[in-house]
Structures are given as C-alpha cells and as structure tokens.
Design a protein around this motif. Structure first.
Motif, mmCIF file in Angstrom:
data_model
loop_
_atom_site.group_PDB
_atom_site.id
_atom_site.type_symbol
_atom_site.label_atom_id
_atom_site.label_comp_id
_atom_site.label_asym_id
_atom_site.label_seq_id
_atom_site.Cartn_x
_atom_site.Cartn_y
_atom_site.Cartn_z
ATOM 1 N N HIS A 46 0.722 -1.170 -0.141
ATOM 2 C CA HIS A 46 -0.039 -0.049 -0.037
ATOM 3 C C HIS A 46 0.782 1.310 -0.107
ATOM 4 O O HIS A 46 2.034 1.230 0.726
ATOM 5 C CB HIS A 46 -0.925 -0.034 1.283
ATOM 6 C CG HIS A 46 -1.970 -0.898 1.141
ATOM 7 N ND1 HIS A 46 -2.882 -1.165 0.310
ATOM 8 C CD2 HIS A 46 -1.999 -2.405 2.183
ATOM 9 C CE1 HIS A 46 -3.743 -2.389 0.434
ATOM 10 N NE2 HIS A 46 -3.259 -2.946 1.658
ATOM 11 N N THR A 47 0.436 2.265 -0.865
ATOM 12 C CA THR A 47 1.352 3.422 -1.042
ATOM 13 C C THR A 47 1.648 4.029 0.217
ATOM 14 O O THR A 47 2.535 4.583 0.458
ATOM 15 C CB THR A 47 0.679 4.526 -1.869
ATOM 16 O OG1 THR A 47 0.480 3.721 -3.376
ATOM 17 C CG2 THR A 47 1.616 5.768 -2.443
ATOM 18 N N TYR A 66 6.996 3.966 -8.151
ATOM 19 C CA TYR A 66 6.069 3.613 -9.147
ATOM 20 C C TYR A 66 4.884 3.147 -8.427
ATOM 21 O O TYR A 66 4.563 2.243 -8.068
ATOM 22 C CB TYR A 66 6.704 2.150 -9.775
ATOM 23 C CG TYR A 66 7.751 2.566 -10.847
ATOM 24 C CD1 TYR A 66 7.237 2.819 -12.301
ATOM 25 C CD2 TYR A 66 8.991 2.696 -10.610
ATOM 26 C CE1 TYR A 66 8.265 3.064 -13.387
ATOM 27 C CE2 TYR A 66 10.087 3.182 -11.636
ATOM 28 C CZ TYR A 66 9.775 2.919 -12.821
ATOM 29 O OH TYR A 66 10.781 3.563 -13.732
ATOM 30 N N THR A 67 3.771 3.964 -8.696
ATOM 31 C CA THR A 67 2.458 4.187 -8.016
ATOM 32 C C THR A 67 1.384 3.909 -9.059
ATOM 33 O O THR A 67 1.325 4.485 -9.816
ATOM 34 C CB THR A 67 2.249 5.273 -6.844
ATOM 35 O OG1 THR A 67 3.284 5.284 -6.073
ATOM 36 C CG2 THR A 67 0.822 5.271 -6.233
ATOM 37 N N PHE A 68 0.500 2.973 -8.625
ATOM 38 C CA PHE A 68 -0.634 2.727 -9.497
ATOM 39 C C PHE A 68 -1.983 2.569 -8.659
ATOM 40 O O PHE A 68 -1.951 2.247 -7.460
ATOM 41 C CB PHE A 68 -0.468 1.880 -10.481
ATOM 42 C CG PHE A 68 -0.285 0.324 -10.017
ATOM 43 C CD1 PHE A 68 -1.369 -0.372 -9.713
ATOM 44 C CD2 PHE A 68 0.936 0.180 -9.420
ATOM 45 C CE1 PHE A 68 -1.021 -1.617 -9.399
ATOM 46 C CE2 PHE A 68 1.519 -1.131 -9.001
ATOM 47 C CZ PHE A 68 0.310 -1.880 -8.781
ATOM 48 N N THR A 69 -3.058 2.724 -9.182
ATOM 49 C CA THR A 69 -4.352 2.352 -8.831
ATOM 50 C C THR A 69 -5.023 0.970 -9.154
ATOM 51 O O THR A 69 -4.874 0.679 -10.339
ATOM 52 C CB THR A 69 -5.448 3.519 -8.746
ATOM 53 O OG1 THR A 69 -4.971 4.639 -8.357
ATOM 54 C CG2 THR A 69 -6.786 3.046 -8.160
ATOM 55 N N ASP A 70 -5.036 -0.071 -8.336
ATOM 56 C CA ASP A 70 -5.311 -1.319 -8.767
ATOM 57 C C ASP A 70 -6.949 -1.270 -8.805
ATOM 58 O O ASP A 70 -7.836 -0.199 -8.681
ATOM 59 C CB ASP A 70 -5.140 -2.364 -7.573
ATOM 60 C CG ASP A 70 -5.904 -2.226 -6.316
ATOM 61 O OD1 ASP A 70 -6.788 -1.514 -6.225
ATOM 62 O OD2 ASP A 70 -5.533 -3.105 -5.385
ATOM 63 N N GLY A 72 -9.427 -2.386 -7.448
ATOM 64 C CA GLY A 72 -10.244 -2.040 -6.195
ATOM 65 C C GLY A 72 -10.092 -0.639 -5.623
ATOM 66 O O GLY A 72 -10.425 -0.513 -4.455
ATOM 67 N N GLU A 73 -9.510 0.171 -6.674
ATOM 68 C CA GLU A 73 -9.185 1.604 -6.140
ATOM 69 C C GLU A 73 -8.356 1.867 -4.924
ATOM 70 O O GLU A 73 -8.532 2.810 -4.097
ATOM 71 C CB GLU A 73 -10.513 2.332 -6.096
ATOM 72 C CG GLU A 73 -11.609 2.187 -7.346
ATOM 73 C CD GLU A 73 -11.072 2.959 -8.172
ATOM 74 O OE1 GLU A 73 -10.655 3.956 -8.209
ATOM 75 O OE2 GLU A 73 -10.941 2.333 -9.438
ATOM 76 N N ARG A 74 -7.361 0.934 -4.871
ATOM 77 C CA ARG A 74 -6.487 1.128 -3.883
ATOM 78 C C ARG A 74 -5.218 1.504 -4.484
ATOM 79 O O ARG A 74 -4.701 1.229 -5.644
ATOM 80 C CB ARG A 74 -5.927 -0.392 -3.133
ATOM 81 C CG ARG A 74 -7.412 -0.718 -2.330
ATOM 82 C CD ARG A 74 -6.929 -1.932 -1.858
ATOM 83 N NE ARG A 74 -7.037 -2.936 -2.784
ATOM 84 C CZ ARG A 74 -8.207 -4.097 -3.060
ATOM 85 N NH1 ARG A 74 -9.119 -3.676 -2.351
ATOM 86 N NH2 ARG A 74 -8.072 -4.667 -4.050
ATOM 87 N N SER A 75 -4.361 2.506 -3.736
ATOM 88 C CA SER A 75 -3.048 3.054 -4.190
ATOM 89 C C SER A 75 -2.201 1.911 -3.848
ATOM 90 O O SER A 75 -1.746 1.944 -2.610
ATOM 91 C CB SER A 75 -3.108 4.572 -3.727
ATOM 92 O OG SER A 75 -1.775 5.001 -3.985
ATOM 93 N N ILE A 76 -1.356 1.569 -4.800
ATOM 94 C CA ILE A 76 -0.445 0.376 -4.713
ATOM 95 C C ILE A 76 0.952 1.146 -5.154
ATOM 96 O O ILE A 76 1.007 1.574 -6.303
ATOM 97 C CB ILE A 76 -0.959 -0.754 -5.434
ATOM 98 C CG1 ILE A 76 -2.110 -1.304 -4.796
ATOM 99 C CG2 ILE A 76 0.181 -1.846 -5.300
ATOM 100 C CD1 ILE A 76 -2.169 -1.820 -3.525
#
Length: 427
Positions: A46-47, A66-70, A72-76
C-alpha cells in the motif's frame, strides 16, 4: 519496440547470473553466521506504507515511486526500498511476540523512477538486514561490521565507511531551528525542492545533490553540533565497539542519508570509480519508524547493499568469482542409434548430483567435441557400440587432453575422485 527492455532495467544472462548467485549465496552464509533469518515480502505494498514510513519529503516519495491504482481503487506502490516493508511484516505477523531482538535479512528487486546511469537503475536489487527490538550500540556496530564483512569476503578493496549521528526527536528540533536560521537569508537561491523542504524538513537540504544547495549548506550547522547527551553517548559507544573489532571509519558530520526515518546512527559505504554514485551501501537506526507505521515504540536498525553496485565495483577492481560455468560432463555418441543410451546415462549422472549435458542437434562426433569445449565441460564421455557392449565408455579429460576407458559402473566414482572441487557443482 516489444523486443527492447524498458529503460533503466537489465536482463541478467547465463554467464553473468552466476556472479549474482555467488554474491547472494555468500551474503546468505554471512547471515547464517550472524543469526539472521530470511524475510520475503511482496514486491508491491500500500502506498501509504512508504509515504509514512520513508517520509513525504524524501526524493523517493516526492519523485521516484512507481505508484498505480488497482482494480479495487487502492493506491499501490512497487517497493522502492526494503525497510518499511520489513517493519510492516514485523507488525502484521506479530513478530514482537518472538524473543527479541528479531534479526532478519532480505534480497530482491526494488523500483525507483530515476535517471539511469552506471550502477543506478529503475529496477535494481538490494540485499538488506533489519534488527528490531534493541537499542544497544553493540547492535549498531554489529550491523555495520556485518556489512563490511560481506564486502571483505567478496574481495572489494579501498572502501570508506562514513558514519554519523543524526540525532533524535529530543535534539533534532534544535538543529531544525538553526538550519532554518542559516538558510533563510539564502532561501531564494535554493532549488525548488529545497525551498519546499525549508519548512517541512530543513535537514534534507544537507542531502541535496544540487551544486548550489551544496555550496549554501557547506557551513551550515550539522547534527553533531546539537546532539543531546543520550545521542552523543550512544554514538561514542558505537565508535568504541567498531574500534574494538578493528573496523576503520570516517566521522562525516554532513551525512544525513536520504530517508526521513533515520535516528541516531547513520552510515554509508563508499567505493571509488563506479560513476556518479559512489555509495554501494548504507543504513542506520530508525527508532521511530515502527510508531510511524502504526505499531508500538520499537527500536530498529539495518542496512541495504546494492547488488548492481557491488558487482560493478568488483568488475572495475578486477575481482573474479569462483563460479562454475558449464557442465562437468558432456555425453557424446558415435552414431545417432545410441541416443537413448546417452539420454539414460545423462539422467543417471544428474541424479548422482553431477552436472551433465548432451547434444540435441544430431551433430557429428567431431562437432559434439567442439560443442563440449564451448560449453566448458571438464569431461566428455564418448559412447560407442563396441564400448557399450563391453560395459565401458571412453572418458576424455578436456583439461589434460587425455582419455581412457572407464567402466560405466565406475564412471561416477571416477569423476568424483579426479575432479577439482571448483569444477563441478554438487560433487
């Protein structure tokens, strides 16, 4: 192009990967001797773990993750370093219930969006250790000595160990005030990043790589100017332990490291001639990180060593590793009708722990011998109909250029008894 790897990444191919395996195995052996157990964490987390743990004012969090939204709308975020993940694993798995301190190590890929250069990549690999549950200065010294021990066993030379104390929450506010007083008249001359850090964390200005900021910070107050009695005592004891075991060091009062979580001891190991980045590893103590990640107050210390930088330094210092390349035995046949017998012998050798290989392209015997030489095989076992009928094979020593008949039943023992220990893995 689909056939081009992403910028800042590398393919590690056979012939090179054996060097990695050698260094990794050496590090694992040192960890066993020092009492550290292996930890494997997810490549993404988790970010919030990194923004809270690494620090929002660090270059890593501000510019490099390197951050993205999965879905499930979670920031990873792909892990940019290993310590925050190790802290999360310690809390998540309730390792505080184990006898303390808990000593862990890890190795694997990390990810930072950075400008690629020699020894610095967007996917890079770290070996690291973490110790949770002890504030003893002897643990600080052990961690530092362990890092230097690994480098020594690899054979690296002319390294410099820089150490410093970056203070604690009791003495850091005084440094913050003095740094702001120093930089305030020059605020307009600082780079945009450091102008933002002036209010949030002026200590990070000392770590800026911008030449103008470095020059403006040349005469700025340092952590050693404001250490409280507890921090000064701790730092002196760490130095005393290092002196006891003969680990040389340089006290560098400008060393602050690039992560917000450090307290007390910080250190960095420098090597020359590996490009713009001379650091090949470093670490320090982070007594407040566990609380920042939502856990109870728990002291911690660790380090991370860059594997690419270790291998680059070894290459530039002309260090060779005792790695095995190619099979110990190559099984050759005189005629394609003996393929099944060759296949059976190949498997038999492998099941005895002997690295073995054969031809798969129906080459002539002469071409098979040439191929065996290219593979680096120590022996070639030549199967012919007449020899098989007598229960023997011709065995050629590729190093000595000699050959003799050996009974098939004695073949494994013959190879074991005549091998050099470094020639055949598993013998």
């Amino acid at each position: 192009m689909l056939t081009t790897r992403p910028r800042g990444t590398n393919d590690i191919l056979p012939g090179e990967v054996e060097k990695w395996q050698y260094v990794e195995q050496l590090a694992r052996e040192v960890c066993r001797e020092y009492g550290y157990g292996e930890l494997r964490t997810p490549i993404f987390e988790h970010t919030e773990l990194f923004s809270r743990g690494v620090g929002e004012t660090t270059d890593i969090v501000e510019k490099e993750m390197y951050t993205f939204t999965d879905r499930g709308e979670r920031s990873i975020t792909l892990r940019p370093e290993g310590t925050a993940a190790a802290v999360r694993a310690y809390l998540d798995n309730k390792l505080q219930a184990l006898p303390q301190p808990v000593k862990l190590y890890y190795m694997g890929p990390m990810f930072r969006y950075d400008r690629p250069q020699a020894g610095r990549y967007r996917q890079f690999h770290q070996f690291g250790v973490e110790v949770f549950g002890s504030h003893s200065p002897s643990i600080d010294a052990e961690v530092i000595a362990m890092a230097m021990d690994i480098y020594r066993r690899i054979g690296l030379r002319d390294l410099e160990l820089h150490i410093n104390s970056v203070g604690c929450p009791k003495c850091r506010p005084g440094l913050r005030q003095r740094l702001q007083e120093h930089f305030k008249p020059h605020l307009a001359k600082l780079c945009p990043n450091c102008q933002g850090r002036f209010e949030r964390n002026p200590l990070r200005i000392l770590d800026c790589k911008n030449e103008s900021c470095q020059e403006l910070g040349r005469h700025a107050p340092t952590t050693l100017d404001v250490l409280c009695e507890e921090c000064e005592t701790h730092f002196n004891q760490v130095k005393g332990y290092l002196d006891t075991v003969g680990v040389p060091y340089i006290v560098n009062n400008r060393l602050v490291r690039g992560l917000d979580y450090y307290t007390h001891t910080a250190f960095e190991i420098m090597a020359q001639d590996i490009g713009a980045q001379s650091s090949i590893g470093g670490g320090g103590r982070y007594n407040g990180l566990m609380e920042a990640c939502g856990g109870p107050a728990t002291p911690g210390i660790g380090f991370a060593l860059g594997l690419e930088r270790i291998l680059l330094t070894a290459e530039r210092q002309g260090i060779t590793f005792p790695v095995s390349r190619g099979p110990a035995v190559f099984v050759a046949t005189v005629g394609s009708e003996l393929e099944k017998q060759a296949f059976a012998l190949l498997q038999s050798l492998r099941q005895q722990g002997i690295a073995a290989e054969k031809d798969y392209l129906a080459r002539s015997l002469k071409a098979q011998m040439k191929y065996a030489g290219k593979l680096g095989a120590r022996w070639v076992v030549i199967l012919g109909e007449e020899e098989l009928a007598r229960g023997v094979a011709m065995v050629r020593d590729m190093q000595a250029g000699e050959q003799q008949e050996v009974g098939l039943a004695e073949l494994v023992n013959y190879i074991r008894n005549t091998t050099n220990n470094n020639q055949c893995r598993g013998l």
